[in-house]
Each structure stands twice: as structure tokens, then as C-alpha cells.
Design an enzyme around this catalytic site. Structure first.
Site, PDB file in Angstrom:
ATOM      1  N   SER A  51       0.826  -1.198   0.000  1.00 60.12           N
ATOM      2  CA  SER A  51       0.000   0.000   0.000  1.00 60.12           C
ATOM      3  C   SER A  51       0.867   1.258   0.000  1.00 60.12           C
ATOM      4  CB  SER A  51      -0.961  -0.054   1.186  1.00 60.12           C
ATOM      5  OG  SER A  51      -2.049   0.825   1.006  1.00 60.12           O
TER       6      SER A  51
ATOM      7  N   ASP B 286      -5.246  -3.903  -2.374  1.00 59.57           N
ATOM      8  CA  ASP B 286      -4.255  -3.539  -1.352  1.00 59.57           C
ATOM      9  C   ASP B 286      -3.533  -4.758  -0.767  1.00 59.57           C
ATOM     10  OD1 ASP B 286      -3.014  -2.646   1.071  1.00 59.57           O
ATOM     11  OD2 ASP B 286      -4.403  -0.969   1.140  1.00 59.57           O
TER      12      ASP B 286
END
Length: 306
Positions: A47, A161
Site C-alpha cells: 500500500s 491492497d
């Protein structure tokens, strides 16, 4: 000899964790490691860790830092391209476009530092290591927070993510023969002593920020919730989603730290800022630097809230 000086000449594998705007603390940590004289040989990130790590590997971290520290809250919102289709609220094209403008289009295999961005293939339910091909396709996939960013379709995979399965991706760095493994966990336990580590405007609680466009958007999203409890006792839709992700990632992080036992852990408390507060960049970067110095001084034990 100081502990910072004792790091001089060491090679490092750097692991940068997920955590939204808290991930800006990675910049401060990188600066302190550079000051200490280490050489970063490999970076793996999930991320926001993938975003900062990839930009550093491309040699453009200073340009990114200068840009992000100049943003006001309205500037951050101007980069958000809203959508109500495609499995998320934000397309992410404006953000990636701006980053490509700052850094330039590049492939991971052409970077001077070994780099891996971690994402999750939601069709097959497994972790994916992106260590070749387009840098910004890899970053876009890794930052696709479910429900917030639309998933990224890349190489016939639907990617989201990386923090969902691996918020601190140590394993990809094990391919590199470095002296030390350094992990930056930006989802650390809340600190009661945060004010002692920051100064100026940083002493202001994140709960005291003035209402803005983001708050109005949260109110709009919360209107879709079926909750009938008063607002002061029941969190809204986005708050529940973000807290749930934080809780899950914190649990996975504890497990991974126990398994891999890195040489140095820098922990940024999760109450340092909210995930969307990119307009507080300078404060968060400086906090990351302070916590990195403290972690080094504490002989690698990292920041722990007493």
C-alpha cells in the site's frame, strides 16, 4: 560510538508497511537511515509503503516529499476522482498520473534498488509480488484499499491492497543478502505520549481538526448506513471499514514480526494521523524521523508506548 554511527556502511533490506497517510512516516525513516550511512539494497512495501518505497527506488523521493508537503486539504481532495462504479469510490487515475509526472514512467527491473510491491489477487485469494513491469501499475495495485479505491486490473488479475494479507512484507526481501532487515510498521499501538514526540501544530489532536469537504463526504456515506444509534456512540460506515482494516492488519503484523524477527522495527502509532490526512505530510514525516532515531537509540527495540 553512537548507534547511528555504528550503522554506517551496513546494507539494509527495508520493509515498509501499509497505513494510508501514516505511511508518509516512511520518508522520515528513510532520511534517518541515510543519515546513519546505511545503504538500502532492497525494498518491499504494501500500500503506502509500496508507493513511498517505489518512488525512493526510482530516486525521486525528494521531489515527492517537496510536492506532498506543499499540499493543502483542498489540494488532496482535488486529486480524488470519485466514482460509484467499479468496486470502489476512487479511480486513482489522477493520483497515479501526478506521480508519473513527478517520477516519470519506469519499469521496476530498471530501478537501482531491488523493489517489490505487494498486492492481493482477490479472484484467487492470494498474495502477489510485483517485482517487474510498470512501477506505477504495481503501486496502483498495492494501494487499492477495498471499498475505497477501485481494484486494479493488471496482467489478467484483479488486484487490491497488499496489506490485506501482508501489511509488512518481509519475505520478498529475503532474496537480498543484506546485513540488516528494517521494518517500518505504521499501524502500531496507539500512543498516550504522542505529544512528546511532535511539536507545534503536531500537538493538535486529530479529532480537533475543523470540518471540511472530507467530513461532509463521510456524512454522506454514513447516510447509507442502517445504524440508528446516535453519532456519538456509533461509528459511521467509513470509520467501521477503516478500523476493521487497521485491526486486521495489526493482527497480521504481530504474527509476521514474531515469525521473521527483523533486526530493527520502527513503530508509528496508529493515532498519529487518520488515513486520509495527507495534508499533514510534514508533521508525519518528521514524526517518522523522530521514531526512527528513537528505535536506533533503543538498540532496535523500536518505539513502544509505555
Amino acid at each position: 560510538m553512537s548507534k547511528e554511527k555504528s550503522l554506517s556502511g551496513k546494507t539494509v533490506s527495508l520493509v515498509l508497511g501499509s497505513g494510508g497517510a501514516r505511511g508518509l512516516a516512511h520518508i522520515g525513516v528513510i532520511r534517518v537511515l541515510e543519515e546513519a550511512g546505511v545503504r538500502i539494497e532492497a525494498i518491499a512495501g504494501s500500500s503506502m509503503g509500496a508507493l513511498v518505497g517505489g518512488i525512493h527506488a526510482a530516486g525521486k523521493l525528494q521531489a515527492y516529499e517537496d510536492w506532498i508537503c506543499g499540499l493543502e486539504q483542498s489540494d488532496v481532495l482535488a486529486l480524488v476522482d470519485w466514482t460509484f462504479a467499479g468496486g470502489g469510490l476512487i479511480k486513482g487515475r489522477k493520483i497515479i498520473g501526478k506521480l508519473e509526472e513527478l517520477v516519470g514512467s519506469t519499469n521496476i527491473e530498471d530501478l537501482d534498488i531491488d523493489f517489490t510491491a505487494v498486492a492481493v489477487d482477490i479472484d484467487h485469494g492470494r498474495e502477489v509480488w510485483l517485482d517487474r513491469g510498470s512501477l506505477f501499475d504495481a503501486i496502483r495495485a498495492s494501494i487499492a484499499i477495498p471499498g475505497l479505491f477501485t481494484p486494479h486490473r493488471y496482467r489478467n488479475r484483479t488486484l487490491v491492497d497488499g496489506g490485506l494479507l501482508n501489511p509488512i512484507p518481509v519475505a520478498p526481501t529475503l532474496r537480498c543478502m543484506s546485513d540488516l532487515t528494517v521494518v517500518v510498521d505504521v499501524n502500531g499501538p496507539p500512543s498516550r505520549h504522542l505529544k512528546a514526540l511532535v511539536s507545534g501544530d503536531a500537538e493538535k489532536s486529530t479529532d480537533e481538526s475543523e470540518p471540511g469537504v472530507w467530513d461532509k463526504f463521510k456524512e454522506f456515506m454514513d447516510s447509507f448506513s442502517s445504524d440508528s444509534q446516535p453519532r456519538d456512540t456509533q461509528p459511521g460506515l467509513l470509520a467501521v471499514m477503516m478500523r476493521s482494516l487497521d485491526t486486521m492488519e495489526a493482527a497480521i503484523t504481530r504474527q509476521h514480526l514474531a515469525i521473521f524477527q527483523p533486526d530493527l522495527v520502527v513503530r508509528v502509532p496508529k493515532n498519529a494521523c487518520m488515513v486520509h490526512e495527507f495534508h499533514r505530510a510534514r508533521e508525519v514525516i518528521d514524526l517518522g524521523a523522530r521514531l526512527a532515531r528513537k528505535a536506533i537509540e533503543d538498540n532496535g527495540k523500536g518505539y513502544e508506548d509505555a
